[in-house]
Structure formats: structure tokens, C-alpha cells
Design an enzyme around this catalytic site. Structure first.
Site, short mmCIF file in Angstrom:
data_model
loop_
_atom_site.label_atom_id
_atom_site.label_comp_id
_atom_site.label_asym_id
_atom_site.label_seq_id
_atom_site.Cartn_x
_atom_site.Cartn_y
_atom_site.Cartn_z
N GLU A 56 0.85 -1.19 0.00
CA GLU A 56 0.00 0.00 0.00
C GLU A 56 0.89 1.24 0.00
OE1 GLU A 56 -4.13 1.35 2.08
OE2 GLU A 56 -2.50 0.86 3.45
N HIS A 88 -10.00 -3.48 9.31
CA HIS A 88 -9.76 -3.35 7.87
C HIS A 88 -10.12 -4.61 7.10
CE1 HIS A 88 -8.01 0.49 6.98
NE2 HIS A 88 -6.97 0.37 7.79
N HIS A 96 -7.42 -1.99 14.81
CA HIS A 96 -7.46 -1.21 13.57
C HIS A 96 -7.26 -2.12 12.35
CE1 HIS A 96 -6.62 2.67 11.37
NE2 HIS A 96 -6.02 1.82 10.54
N GLU A 97 -6.22 -2.95 12.40
CA GLU A 97 -5.92 -3.80 11.23
C GLU A 97 -6.98 -4.86 11.01
OE1 GLU A 97 -3.79 -2.45 9.43
OE2 GLU A 97 -3.07 -1.17 11.05
N GLY A 107 2.93 1.94 11.17
CA GLY A 107 2.62 1.20 12.39
C GLY A 107 2.25 -0.25 12.11
N ALA A 108 1.45 -0.47 11.06
CA ALA A 108 0.97 -1.81 10.72
C ALA A 108 0.32 -1.76 9.35
CB ALA A 108 -0.02 -2.31 11.77
N MET A 109 0.01 -2.93 8.80
CA MET A 109 -0.61 -3.01 7.46
C MET A 109 -1.60 -4.16 7.42
SD MET A 109 -0.99 -1.91 4.44
CE MET A 109 -2.07 -2.68 3.22
N GLU A 110 -2.77 -3.89 6.81
CA GLU A 110 -3.91 -4.80 6.90
C GLU A 110 -3.97 -5.88 5.84
OE1 GLU A 110 -5.50 -1.10 4.54
OE2 GLU A 110 -4.08 -1.49 6.15
N ASN A 111 -2.86 -6.27 5.22
CA ASN A 111 -2.89 -7.31 4.18
C ASN A 111 -3.87 -8.42 4.58
OD1 ASN A 111 -0.35 -6.05 3.15
ND2 ASN A 111 0.50 -7.00 4.98
#
Length: 938
Positions: A170, A344, A340-341, A304-308
Site C-alpha cells: 500500500e 480493515h 485497527h488492522e 505502524g501496521a498493514m492490513e494485508n
């Protein structure tokens, strides 16, 4: 060949009809790397072809730090064409073929790196409706940045450096890992295979179905085919991670992956993920569609993080928790980022914005759902105590003329990256919270479930959400709904008006919310009470000296208010520039924007502020903690636009000596501390120390009541850490004495003595002042495996007075060996806030600008965070000129057009206006109210 290309150009511009572009248009065609005209001149891909399925094989080499691969893409041809346009970035493309019903044919390839595009040219037409595949082989280096398919590493306790390879796609970086249609609306299924050495494991979005042995001792992992999804959600990691697993009550396998020596810090995250995925499964009434959800702690990670989908990735500090060494705020932060993730997985993954202009539909919702989910699943975290801070942060950037609407046009990758800001995340969450309060939680929940069900596996725009939140009790909506929905609507029919305060014919969600998403900024509502009459007016709140910039803005504002005569929350939808309300009786005071559930500020004209100051001084608990925090924020912000005198705001602040609630206390600090931070960068020592002394005196009793322990609720513990850190930095003698004693004891024990977690920042900051203390802290930082401990030590080391240490930290963070480069933005900004380091940080940012924008990427939050964090406390024309001359020297390719540069100029100009107008007033007020001598800096 040129005439053929012109014909091909027409064939993928259906709107241009059959006309061949004229000579002028021909000149404007982009030029491919081989000198030929490139047949597509737009940043967005044509819609003549869509991908249906990707077969992707990737072979990373963690020794040579490069990778090869092959991708076969099944195409849906929507218009006859001879060209396939797709994305690829910084890779070598070879052996490109078309697999057509007639057989296999080679395709010519043109490359246009400026738009990251490939054109695959076919000698025969690809016919609408027929099935085709294209296959491309590719090779590239693992990226040096934190995007695409990039290399990372970590050091074991024995000093061995081990390599890993992981992805971050992203927003526009999948194209750097494999050729693809890299836009969110081109959803497809992905079948992934990864070739690896036996010493590594591979994980991806879906479970592994089998492993095949290849010649040369290599293994090939085959993963199940994904659901239909956007390219930016594809993920894979090759590493030596270990994992722990549990299964949710809905049968989803949850696993947390980390480097082997940190796997014992994963238990908290695993339990949180299980609990939260089950919550969302039930709340959204849509089963999580994958058989597993992995959470991976990546040693090198920019955001911070990623929602893959199915493989969420995190910074180690965002996932790893040690019950004995991690703080209350660590627990809060880790739980929020997981919430949060996982939100998503529905908002963003299942239902995705059509284009990045509506990124807020992903990020605003995920930010908002953090608070909704944790309020129910982790009530002990008291997340409500922290939501308001998000709205204040959004207002900070949204009060500048360089702000942007929540939904705003973007085209190129830098503009897209810039959308990942406080407006998309925090303002998005705050206007959703306002809408929920306006519609009622029940209506809002039913509406968003309707939205998710209606648009599953599809792409959406703003209006789809507003339609889903409108007429939720219509027969169509009930057909889409669930039992809870039907019961709610039946109950509402029986009790008209019981769950709402507006009439259905008045409620046009789209018209109301378009005023909040399609124009930038937010309203200032001025309230003037004359007897029973309440006069209302609205204007844009804007920190500028150009009044014309506030013209032409009008919002539909869901006002809430309460009065001295009634605790009932009254409501009114303000649709016009001015209006009048009538109270049933005269009142002593009125408070608008109850609990600050609305995204607007309020100015109390006439005697309004005086009546509120009186209320806070004599009976502050008549208002909620959030109401008090919003009054503090509003009154100080109104000073900056000339609506309120500074001495009025300072008079209001006097009540803070009795305040104990975290949001009100921290907002008090948030408004008062920046005043002396402005002075630290000017030669104003006397006034600066007076201001510091006033703040310490104001909170002295609260500070002195703090226990040096880990007792109390999460909010109490977070507040304790905050207060003791402030007191020690400000040299409050009891705090300095206690922290010095504890640091010496901890140092004498070689760091083995157990310190209460909540007080460690205060202790470390005092220890870092002396060279031997700083060196001891660095040694503990270097050898610690506890991520939260490392994080606190790193922060404390940036607060030192020792300029050589500050410079060294920034240099080492850029090199990335003993300190991680991912932490460089935090280090640079912390040094920039340090009165002994601010000039070092600005000089470092300038000197290393080109290296940093390559590492962190133009337009990224990391770059804007550094730019604003290093410059936003300057308030002199000389410094503004120095900053302007640097940024003016940049080209567009090196960042000259970034929004954060405009925000920097505006912020410094606002600081200059503020200091010119208010420093004399501040000095006079402090002289009048100073009862105790200020604490001189030691």
C-alpha cells in the site's frame, strides 16, 4: 512503427472515437525507454482490460538480496484492443507472451518508468469477451526502502545478523514486486508460490497447501487461491520466524509470527487478535472469509501496521508485549493497532474504496472501529478517554488553508501517499463519531452493516455509504438486514421518535455529510446568549490573516447543547449561516458540543466565556472530562484567530489546579507547553522560565500525589507516566531527586533491578543527562530484546542535553546498524523538540534530505512527520526565510510540491503572528499571577 502506435493509442482511448490524434497531440505522447512513443498518456490505467486471476511465482535470494519471478495474468477484455497497459517499477522484464485461444504469441514490451507503466503490444486484436492470459518473467533487487518487496534484517543476542524479505504494497508498491494492474478497483484472485531455502519459512495471505522439492535443494511453497482483492493487500514474507497459534470460536486459525528470540512476547497479541476477530465477526454479521489470520512482527517496518488480507504486518513495538516490562500505554497501543488492522479486514479489504481519493472510507472507519471495538471487548482500557485527542490532532492540520477535503482528488503516487494523514484517519473517525451520535448508535450500526453486505468484494465511493445509512427501515433495507435490524425497526414504528430526534423527511445523510467530506476545514460556531435567546452563527475556523479564505463555507452541523438548568442533551441541526434558538428559561451557562461529539469548535461571545470560567473555578465536575478538555482546546485555539484574548484563556487554565481527568489534564499541557516551546527557540529565557514555572505550579499537587508504582487503571497509569516525565524534564526537585536515586540503583544493579514500568521514562530521562548515564542506557538499548523497553530508552536518550550524543543518534539511525532506520523519523523529531538539539535536527534534515526521501518515499507520513516535527516550533522571520530557501531549492521530483511544506510555512507564519500579538500579554498575565519563584533550569 509510429503510425501503428497512433492507431493503438486510439484503441485504448474509447472516448476519443475513431479520430487519429492531431500533430500537437502526437507530440505530447510519452516516450518509452527505447525512444518509441508510449501509447498511453495518463497516470490511471485504461479500463479496457481487467485482471481476473494472477498465478504468481516468486523466488527471493536472501544472500544476493534480489528476486526473480513469473506471473501469468488472466484477462477480462472489455473493449477490442491490441495493447495491454499495466504497472511495473524498477524491474527487468523478459519473455512476455500472450496465451490466446489460437496459441502462444510473443508480445512486444514498451516501458514508461515515469508512470511505472508497461505497454504489451499484440500484433493481433484482443477481442472483447474472449479469454486471454499474459505471462511475464521479471527480476529485481529487493528494495532498500520499506516498500515493495524489501529486505530487512535483525541481530540475534549472539550478534549474528539474519536477513528476511517482506512486503508492503500500500498504496502503489505492488508494481515494484511483480507486474500487475496496481489500482484498488482492479480486484482479482491470486495464487501464489514462493521458492525458498529449507532454513526459511514462507507465509502469504492464504494457508499453504503443499511444499514441492525442487532441484538444488530448494523448496516451493504453494498457497491456496485468495478471495477477490486489490493488489495492495497481497503479502508474503520469507524469514526464519516462529509462530504461536489459537483458533477463534468461529473456527479461524490465528497465528502470531516473530523472530525466534521474541516469540515469548506474542501471547498478549494472540489473545487480543482472537477476541477482536470474533467481535468483528459478530458485530458486522459477516463471517471473516479466510481460514486463517496471521499477525507478523517485522523488524524493519516504516508505518505502524498493514492490513494485508489474512497476513497483517506490524512493527515489533506494535505487536510484542512483555507483561513485566511493557507499560499501560504499550498495552493500549498494541490493542488499538490490532483492532485497527482487523477492522480493515471488512472496511478496506472486503469493501474497498474505488480510488485513493476516498481513502478515508478505509482509514477513517478503521480508526473509528478501534474505539467501538475496544470499548466493548476491553472496557478496562477506557479507550473513550483517548478518542478526543484524535479530533484535536486532526483540527491542528485542518485549521490551515493547505488542508484538504476528506475526499479529495489525487492522481500520482506522491499525492496518494500524502492522503495517509490526520485528515483521512482522525478527521474521518471524528466525523463518523459525530454521525453515529446524530443518527443514534443503533441506526449507525445497521447502516454500516448494510453497506458492508451490499458492497462485499466490490469498490465504493462516498455516496454508497450515505445511501446505506439512509432509510434503514425501508422494505429494501429490511430485506438486506438481520433479525436485530428488523426488531429495531419494529420497535421504532411502535414508539415514534423514541430512538431519534429528527424527522425522516429532514434526514438527508448525503447532503449533511457532503458538507463534511467534500470541503476542507471545519466550522467555528459562535454562540451568544441574550436572555432566553441563543444566537448562532457559523464560519470556517482558519488560522490565517486573510479573511477572504474563510468565505463560501457552509456546513450542516448537528449541534448538541446542555445548560445550567438541565443535564438533558438538546439537539439542533444548524443548516444556515445564522439561526436562533429559544431556551425554556434563562440560564447561568450553556455548553455546546456536548462531550465534543461534533467536529467543530465553539466560541461563547458576550459574557459566555466568563460564565464558563466561573463554572470551572467553582464546580468543574458539572461538566464531563471531555467537555472540560474541549473547552481548554477551544479557548486557546480561539486566541490564535483573534476571537478571544490570551488572558481569558489563561484565566480559564487556572482551574486546572483541581483537574484530575486524563483528557483535560493532557489537553491543558497540550495548550500551555507549546507556548514555552516557542520561546525555547528565541532568546527569551526569563519569560520562558516564568511560563515553565507556571505550568509546574498549576499541576504541582497532582504531580506530587503520583505514586512511583504501577497501580491504578490504564488511564491513571498513562497519566502518571506523563506527569512524572514532565516534572522531571522541568526539574521539579522532588521528581529529580527520586528519579536520580532510582536510576543510580538501577545502574548499580547493571539494569537487573525491577523498576515500576510507568516511571521508567522519568528515570531514564534523568539518567541520560550525564555522559556515563547515557552510555549505560545505550548499552541496555543495544542488548535488550524487549521492544517496549528499547523504545522507552531510545526516547529518553533523545531528551539529553548532550549535543554530540543527539547528533550521533540521528547519524546511527540513518545508517541503520545499531539503531533501526525505521526509528529515524521519531529520533529526528524528538531531537528537534529538544531545546539543545532543534538546530541539529534541522541541519540533519537538510543535509540528508535526498537519502531520506529515497528511503521513506516522497509524500509518506514519515517524511511529512519529520518536516513538520522539526519546523513547527519556529516563530521568527529569519528562520522562516532559511526554511523557505531550502525547500524552494528542491525540484518536484525531490519534494517541492509536497503539502507538508506548505503546512510548514503556514504554521511558522501563524507562530510569528501569535508571538507578535501575545507575548506582551503573556508576560503581563504571568507577572500578575506568579506567586512562587519559577524553577530555573538546572
Amino acid at each position: 512503427m509510429f503510425p501503428l502506435l497512433l492507431v493503438l493509442f486510439v484503441s485504448i482511448h474509447p472516448s476519443s472515437g475513431a479520430q487519429i490524434p492531431n500533430q500537437d497531440q502526437a507530440k505530447e505522447l510519452p516516450v518509452a525507454t527505447n525512444g518509441e512513443p508510449f501509447p498511453w498518456d495518463r497516470m490511471r490505467l485504461p479500463v479496457t482490460i481487467s485482471p481476473l486471476h494472477y498465478d504468481l511465482t516468486i523466488h527471493p535470494n536472501l544472500t544476493s538480496l534480489d528476486f526473480t519471478g513469473v506471473v501469468r495474468i488472466s484477462l477480462d477484455v472489455k473493449e477490442d484492443t491490441s495493447i495491454v497497459i499495466l504497472h511495473a517499477k524498477q524491474m527487468h522484464i523478459s519473455n512476455v507472451v500472450l496465451l490466446a485461444p489460437e496459441g502462444v504469441r510473443p508480445l512486444r514490451v514498451l516501458e514508461y518508468p515515469r508512470s511505472h507503466q508497461l505497454a504489451l503490444l499484440s500484433e493481433s486484436v484482443l477481442t472483447k469477451g474472449r479469454k486471454y492470459e499474459v505471462q511475464l518473467e521479471f527480476a529485481a533487487n529487493l528494495s532498500d526502502s520499506f516498500h515493495g518487496f524489501y529486505k530487512g534484517s535483525y541481530r540475534t543476542s549472539s550478534g549474528e545478523v539474519r536477513a528476511i524479505a517482506s512486503t508492503q504494497f500500500e498504496a502503489t508498491f505492488a508494481r515494484g514486486a511483480f507486474p500487475c494492474f496496481d489500482e484498488p478497483a482492479f480486484k482479482a484472485n491470486f495464487t501464489i508460490r514462493i521458492i525458498r531455502e529449507p532454513r526459511h519459512i514462507a507465509i502469504s495471505n492464504m494457508p499453504k497447501v503443499k511444499t514441492v522439492e525442487l532441484p538444488g535443494g530448494l523448496l516451493e511453497d504453494h498457497f491456496d487461491t485468495t478471495v477477490k482483492m486489490s493488489t495492495y493487500l497481497v503479502a508474503y514474507i520469507v524469514s526464519d520466524f516462529l509462530s504461536v497459534s489459537k483458533t477463534t470460536k468461529h473456527g479461524v486459525k490465528i497465528s502470531v509470527y516473530a523472530v525466534p528470540e521474541k516469540i515469548d512476547q506474542t501471547a498478549f497479541a494472540l489473545d487480543a487478535a482472537v477476541k477482536l476477530l470474533d467481535f468483528y465477526d459478530d458485530y458486522f454479521d459477516i463471517p471473516y472469509p479466510l481460514p486463517k489470520q496471521d499477525l507478523a512482527a517485522i523488524p524493519d517496518f516504516q508505518s505502524g501496521a498493514m492490513e494485508n488480507w489474512g497476513l497483517t504486518t506490524y512493527r515489533e513495538t506494535g505487536l510484542l508485549f512483555d507483561p513485566d516490562r511493557s507499560s499501560a500505554s504499550d498495552k493500549l497501543g498494541i490493542t488499538k493497532v490490532i483492532a485497527h488492522e482487523l477492522a480493515h479486514q471488512w472496511f478496506g479489504n472486503l469493501v474497498t474504496m474505488e480510488w485513493w481519493n476516498d481513502l478515508w472510507l478505509n482509514e477513517g472507519f478503521a480508526k473509528f472501529m478501534e474505539f467501538i471495538s475496544l470499548d466493548i471487548t476491553y472496557p478496562e482500557l477506557h479507550v473513550d478517554d483517548f478518542f478526543l485527542g484524535k479530533c484535536f490532532e486532526a483540527m491542528e492540520v485542518d485549521s490551515l488553508s493547505s488542508s484538504h477535503p476528506v475526499s479529495t482528488p489525487v492522481e500520482n503516487p506522491t499525492q496518494i501517499q500524502e492522503m495517509f494523514d490526520d485528515v483521512s484517519y482522525d478527521k474521518g473517525a471524528c466525523i463518523l463519531n459525530m454521525l453515529r451520535d446524530f443518527l443514534s448508535p443503533e441506526v449507525f450500526e445497521i447502516g454500516i452493516i448494510r453497506y458492508l453486505k451490499r458492497y462485499s468484494y466490490q469498490n465504493t465511493v462516498n455516496s454508497h455509504l450515505w445511501e446505506s445509512l439512509t432509510d434503514i427501515c425501508s422494505s429494501d433495507a429490511l430485506d438486506e438486514g438481520r433479525l436485530k435490524h428488523t426488531e429495531f425497526c419494529s420497535k421504532r414504528k411502535l414508539q415514534p421518535g423514541s430512538s431519534k430526534w429528527y424527522s425522516d423527511d429532514e434526514l438527508d445523510v448525503k447532503t449533511i455529510m457532503d458538507t463534511w467530506t467534500l470541503q476542507e476545514g471545519f466550522p467555528l460556531v459562535t454562540v451568544e446568549v441574550k436572555g432566553r435567546e441563543v444566537r448562532l452563527s457559523q464560519e470556517r475556523f482558519l488560522r490565517t490573516d486573510d479573511p477572504s479564505l474563510t468565505e463560501g463555507f457552509l456546513w450542516q452541523i448537528p449541534l448538541t447543547y446542555m445548560t445550567s438548568a438541565s443535564n438533558t442533551v438538546h439537539r439542533f441541526l444548524l443548516k444556515t449561516k445564522t439561526d436562533v434558538l429559544y431556551l425554556p428559561e434563562e440560564v447561568d451557562w450553556v455548553k455546546f458540543n456536548v462531550n465534543m461529539s461534533g467536529y467543530y469548535m465553539v466560541h461563547y461571545a458576550g459574557e459566555g466565556w466568563n460564565s464558563i470560567i466561573k463554572l470551572l473555578q467553582y464546580n468543574h465536575t458539572a461538566l464531563s472530562g471531555n467537555d472540560r478538555a474541549s473547552l481548554i482546546q477551544n479557548v486557546f485555539q480561539l486566541v490564535s484567530v483573534g476571537k478571544v484574548r490570551l488572558d481569558t484563556a489563561l484565566d480559564l487554565s487556572l482551574y486546572l489546579s483541581k483537574e484530575t481527568q486524563i483528557m483535560a489534564v493532557t489537553q491543558g499541557f497540550g495548550e500551555l507547553v507549546p507556548l514555552y516551546k516557542l520561546m525555547e527557540k528565541r532568546d527569551m529565557t526569563v519569560l520562558e522560565n516564568q511560563m515553565k514555572g507556571y505550568i509546574v505550579d498549576l499541576f504541582r499537587d497532582l504531580i506530587d500525589r503520583q505514586e512511583w508504582s504501577d497501580s491504578g487503571s490504564v488511564s491513571e497509569r498513562v497519566l502518571r507516566s506523563y506527569l512524572l516525565l514532565f516534572a522531571c524534564v522541568r526539574n521539579h526537585p522532588p521528581c529529580v531527586a527520586k528519579a536520580t536515586k532510582l536510576f543510580n540503583q538501577w545502574k548499580d544493579s547493571d539494569g537487573t533491578m525491577s523498576l515500576p514500568v510507568d516511571i521508567t521514562m522519568a528515570v531514564f530521562v534523568i539518567g541520560a543527562r550525564a555522559p556515563e548515564g547515557w552510555d549505560f542506557l545505550f548499552e541496555k538499548y543495544r542488548t535488550s530484546l524487549q521492544m517496549s523497553v528499547k523504545s522507552r530508552i531510545k526516547s529518553a536518550m533523545t531528551v539529553t542535553y548532550l549535543k554530540d550524543k543527539l547528533k550521533w543518534m540521528m547519524e546511527q539511525s540513518l545508517i541503520g546498524e545499531v539503531m533501526k532506520t525505521q526509528d529515524l523519523p521519531d529520533v529526528v523529531v524528538s531531537v528537534g523538540k529538544n531545546p539543545h538539539g532543534y538546530k541539529l535536527a534541522w541541519d540533519f534534515l537538510r543535509a540528508n534530505w535526498h537519502t531520506m526521501i529515497k528511503k521513506f518515499d516522497l509524500g509518506s507520513h514519515s517524511v511529512s512527520y519529520m518536516v513538520l516535527g522539526v519546523t513547527n516550533q519556529y516563530s521568527t522571520r529569519e528562520m522562516l526565510q532559511e526554511i523557505r530557501s531550502f525547500f524552494d531549492s528542491l525540484t518536484e521530483e525531490t519534494g517541492s510540491k509536497m503539502r507538508c511544506i506548505q503546512q510548514t510555512y503556514e504554521t511558522i507564519e501563524d507562530n510569528i503572528r501569535w508571538t507578535d500579538a501575545n507575548f506582551p500579554l503573556l508576560e503581563a498575565w504571568l507577572n500578575k499571577h506568579q506567586h512562587r519563584p519559577p524553577h530555573e533550569d538546572l
